[in-house]
Design a protein around this motif. Sequence first.
Motif, short mmCIF file in Angstrom:
data_model
loop_
_atom_site.label_atom_id
_atom_site.label_comp_id
_atom_site.label_asym_id
_atom_site.label_seq_id
_atom_site.Cartn_x
_atom_site.Cartn_y
_atom_site.Cartn_z
N PRO A 144 5.63 12.49 -4.36
CA PRO A 144 5.20 12.60 -5.76
C PRO A 144 6.10 11.83 -6.72
O PRO A 144 5.61 11.24 -7.69
N ALA A 145 7.42 11.84 -6.45
CA ALA A 145 8.33 11.09 -7.31
C ALA A 145 8.02 9.60 -7.25
O ALA A 145 7.99 8.90 -8.28
N LEU A 146 7.78 9.09 -6.06
CA LEU A 146 7.46 7.68 -5.88
C LEU A 146 6.13 7.34 -6.54
O LEU A 146 5.99 6.30 -7.21
N LEU A 147 5.15 8.20 -6.40
CA LEU A 147 3.84 7.97 -7.01
C LEU A 147 3.92 7.95 -8.53
O LEU A 147 3.22 7.17 -9.19
N SER A 148 4.76 8.80 -9.09
CA SER A 148 4.88 8.84 -10.55
C SER A 148 5.50 7.56 -11.09
O SER A 148 5.26 7.19 -12.25
N MET A 149 6.31 6.87 -10.26
CA MET A 149 6.85 5.58 -10.68
C MET A 149 5.84 4.44 -10.49
O MET A 149 5.78 3.51 -11.29
N LEU A 150 5.05 4.54 -9.42
CA LEU A 150 4.05 3.50 -9.17
C LEU A 150 2.91 3.55 -10.18
O LEU A 150 2.36 2.53 -10.58
N TYR A 151 2.54 4.76 -10.61
CA TYR A 151 1.41 4.95 -11.53
C TYR A 151 1.86 5.82 -12.71
O TYR A 151 1.44 6.96 -12.84
N PRO A 152 2.70 5.31 -13.59
CA PRO A 152 3.23 6.12 -14.69
C PRO A 152 2.16 6.62 -15.66
O PRO A 152 2.32 7.68 -16.26
N ALA A 153 1.07 5.90 -15.79
CA ALA A 153 0.02 6.30 -16.73
C ALA A 153 -1.00 7.24 -16.10
O ALA A 153 -1.85 7.79 -16.80
N ARG A 173 -1.86 -0.08 -4.61
CA ARG A 173 -2.99 0.58 -3.97
C ARG A 173 -2.73 0.79 -2.49
O ARG A 173 -3.04 1.85 -1.93
N ILE A 174 -2.13 -0.19 -1.84
CA ILE A 174 -1.78 -0.04 -0.42
C ILE A 174 -0.76 1.07 -0.24
O ILE A 174 -0.83 1.86 0.71
N SER A 175 0.19 1.16 -1.17
CA SER A 175 1.21 2.20 -1.08
C SER A 175 0.61 3.60 -1.17
O SER A 175 0.95 4.49 -0.39
N ILE A 176 -0.30 3.78 -2.12
CA ILE A 176 -0.88 5.11 -2.29
C ILE A 176 -1.77 5.48 -1.10
O ILE A 176 -1.81 6.64 -0.66
N ILE A 177 -2.46 4.49 -0.53
CA ILE A 177 -3.26 4.75 0.67
C ILE A 177 -2.35 5.15 1.83
O ILE A 177 -2.62 6.11 2.56
#
Length: 395
Positions: free
Chosen positions: A115-124, A4-8
């Motif tokens: 976006p690539a990093l986010l897709s790994m952090l939140y695969p679902a 959550r901190i990463s996405i913020i």
Amino acid sequence: MEKRISIIGLNLSVFLFMFGVGLIVPLLPQKIITLTGSLKTVGYLASAFAVPFVLLQFPIGRLSDRYGCRRFLVAGYLICSASGLIYCVSNTQEMIFFGRLLQGIGEAPLWALAPALLSMLYPAAKGKVIGAYNASLHLGLTLGSGFGILMAGVLVKNEPFVLFALSGLLGAFLIFVTVKDPRAEGSGVETALDTGGLKKILAYPGILAVFSGIILYGAGYGISLTVLPGFLIQEKGFTQAQIGGFFTLFYIGISLSQIITGPVSDRHGRTKTMILGLFMITAGLGMFPGRDGWGIYPWLFLASCGLGVFCVSALSWLNNAVADSLKGTISGAFYLFWGIGFFTGPAALGMFGKAARGFTGFHVLAMLFLLQALVQWGLGYGSGKIGLGRKSDFD
């Protein structure tokens, strides 16, 4: 909590940075004209940014798959901050072009690797988080441009460029302290990306079809920023205030549609939302030339929403189609193909539109989007493998 901190951190950093971009983009042409006294060199500003931005997408994506995304994001923000300082001290056109070149280098990882990093952090929930990130990007650009207009009499000389440099520096700091890369960084170990693996990806008909749609998406985006405003002024008699209204609707449409579509694509499938976006663009581009005045806005807004729907769906689909070891590469490839369309589409439509007074040109573009939708509909994309060690969910 770390996720959550990463996405913020990712969203806040890109919003603040793009706010800074919105401040300076309208000022650079005037700065060039002041130094040279000529309009001829203004057009090169776009090229100075575009060439490194497009050419570096794939190499940076490949390197990020080997060493991690985070360090390249930090470096990108720092390079952009340096370009802002160069704008501040520039007293020749060569220095401005050098700053623009650096900005293109710095922004390359910001568009693709997050976006690539986010897709790994939140695969679902990759559609949801990628849509939010892209929306933050466009929202920052929109508000920055508006703020620059409102503060035109207050922000003078180099103050906007200083703010831009600070936004890059703050972005680097936020990424450094908040973002965690799920892969081990700095290992230097080769990933699944080799010549054979890449050929297997590109040989899959579904991926090639999506990439052709991305080229069209880039063309539609570029045309919306260049040829379309000119058409509205020359053929529809739009004023500068009306053009400003169009740009506002354009960015709102892209931002809002990605926020809405991301979660929908996660639940109901990205192929469906990609095709929906293509149909929306087809309708908007096909109908607006026959309208006048305020009747044009709803159709252009529909087209901009369609661009946003397709963008978040296609980017999520591609990241879903490959293993984590190829997330950066596939996202970089997305913006490589986007760049091809962005810088060839306006020129092609401009030449065609000149011969046909623009009207037929936009209808031809709409037909290309319709054909793309039908092709993707026909292919269907059930589920399958691309030979890189895991089953890919082609939804």
